[in-house]
Design a protein around this motif. Structure first.
Motif, mmCIF file in Angstrom:
data_model
loop_
_atom_site.group_PDB
_atom_site.id
_atom_site.type_symbol
_atom_site.label_atom_id
_atom_site.label_comp_id
_atom_site.label_asym_id
_atom_site.label_seq_id
_atom_site.Cartn_x
_atom_site.Cartn_y
_atom_site.Cartn_z
ATOM 1 N N HIS A 147 0.823 -1.218 0.000
ATOM 2 C CA HIS A 147 0.000 0.000 0.000
ATOM 3 C C HIS A 147 0.855 1.265 0.000
ATOM 4 O O HIS A 147 0.432 2.316 -0.490
ATOM 5 N N VAL A 148 2.065 1.178 0.530
ATOM 6 C CA VAL A 148 2.971 2.324 0.520
ATOM 7 C C VAL A 148 3.366 2.648 -0.918
ATOM 8 O O VAL A 148 3.354 3.816 -1.335
ATOM 9 N N LEU A 149 3.681 1.625 -1.691
ATOM 10 C CA LEU A 149 4.022 1.836 -3.099
ATOM 11 C C LEU A 149 2.841 2.410 -3.870
ATOM 12 O O LEU A 149 3.006 3.308 -4.702
ATOM 13 N N ARG A 150 1.643 1.931 -3.572
ATOM 14 C CA ARG A 150 0.447 2.467 -4.237
ATOM 15 C C ARG A 150 0.271 3.946 -3.903
ATOM 16 O O ARG A 150 -0.050 4.764 -4.761
ATOM 17 N N HIS A 151 0.489 4.274 -2.631
ATOM 18 C CA HIS A 151 0.356 5.669 -2.204
ATOM 19 C C HIS A 151 1.383 6.554 -2.902
ATOM 20 O O HIS A 151 1.053 7.641 -3.380
ATOM 21 N N TRP A 152 2.613 6.095 -2.962
ATOM 22 C CA TRP A 152 3.658 6.864 -3.643
ATOM 23 C C TRP A 152 3.276 7.114 -5.093
ATOM 24 O O TRP A 152 3.484 8.202 -5.612
ATOM 25 N N GLU A 153 2.693 6.123 -5.719
ATOM 26 C CA GLU A 153 2.244 6.292 -7.101
ATOM 27 C C GLU A 153 1.083 7.295 -7.168
ATOM 28 O O GLU A 153 1.065 8.169 -8.025
ATOM 29 N N ASP A 154 0.145 7.185 -6.238
ATOM 30 C CA ASP A 154 -1.018 8.082 -6.215
ATOM 31 C C ASP A 154 -0.624 9.550 -6.073
ATOM 32 O O ASP A 154 -1.264 10.426 -6.658
ATOM 33 N N VAL A 155 0.419 9.815 -5.301
ATOM 34 C CA VAL A 155 0.824 11.209 -5.072
ATOM 35 C C VAL A 155 1.876 11.690 -6.059
ATOM 36 O O VAL A 155 2.339 12.824 -5.973
ATOM 37 N N GLY A 156 2.284 10.830 -6.984
ATOM 38 C CA GLY A 156 3.203 11.247 -8.029
ATOM 39 C C GLY A 156 4.675 11.081 -7.718
ATOM 40 O O GLY A 156 5.527 11.557 -8.469
ATOM 41 N N GLY A 162 14.910 11.499 6.171
ATOM 42 C CA GLY A 162 14.155 12.574 6.799
ATOM 43 C C GLY A 162 13.295 13.436 5.907
ATOM 44 O O GLY A 162 12.650 14.362 6.384
ATOM 45 N N LEU A 163 13.255 13.172 4.618
ATOM 46 C CA LEU A 163 12.419 13.988 3.745
ATOM 47 C C LEU A 163 10.976 13.504 3.817
ATOM 48 O O LEU A 163 10.723 12.293 3.874
ATOM 49 N N SER A 164 10.060 14.449 3.836
ATOM 50 C CA SER A 164 8.648 14.096 3.749
ATOM 51 C C SER A 164 8.396 13.589 2.331
ATOM 52 O O SER A 164 9.236 13.762 1.441
ATOM 53 N N LEU A 165 7.245 13.012 2.099
ATOM 54 C CA LEU A 165 6.953 12.523 0.756
ATOM 55 C C LEU A 165 6.915 13.664 -0.265
ATOM 56 O O LEU A 165 7.505 13.532 -1.344
ATOM 57 N N PRO A 166 6.296 14.810 0.039
ATOM 58 C CA PRO A 166 6.383 15.927 -0.918
ATOM 59 C C PRO A 166 7.817 16.403 -1.154
ATOM 60 O O PRO A 166 8.192 16.737 -2.275
#
Length: 124
Positions: A17-26, A58-62
């Motif tokens: 689900h983490v990989l799916r989320h990363w894909e969803d947010v670009g 330490g980087l946020s996803l954005p």
């Protein structure tokens, strides 16, 4: 060689689900096969590995997404901003260590009685 989302997740030690989320947010680009399933080629796996490493340092996803921008100057700006933020945190932590080390070694029974402790407190 192509891999499934489950294989990539297991390889990286994260949940699918983490990989799916990363894909969803670009943050991650993954192609689909003719059935609509995600297919991770070597490039997608490396991209996921990079996102994971950026998150772990330490980087946020954005921020990680910005650090992977196609334009090098944009990516560098994102990374430089994070470096400045982390450097500020290092300074704050070092100041905290200095203050706490002094309180451990202070000869005064109460911190309020110590001029050095009072100076530390006023510097906040």
């Amino acid at each position: 060689m192509v891999k499934t989302i489950g294989e990539v997740a297991a390889e990286l030690g994260i949940e699918a689900h983490v990989l799916r989320h990363w894909e969803d947010v670009g943050a991650l680009t993954v192609r689909r096969d003719h059935h609509g399933y995600r297919v991770y080629d070597d490039k997608a796996v490396e991209q996921a590995r990079t996102v994971l490493k950026l998150r772990r340092v330490g980087l946020s996803l954005p921020e990680a997404t910005a650090a992977m921008a196609p334009k090098k100057s944009s990516a560098q700006a994102a990374v430089r901003a994070k470096i400045a933020e982390l450097a500020g945190e290092v300074v704050q932590r070092q100041e905290a260590i200095t203050f706490l080390q002094h309180t451990v070694e202070c000869r005064h029974r109460y911190l309020d009685d110590c001029p050095e402790c009072a100076t530390f407190v006023r510097e906040a």
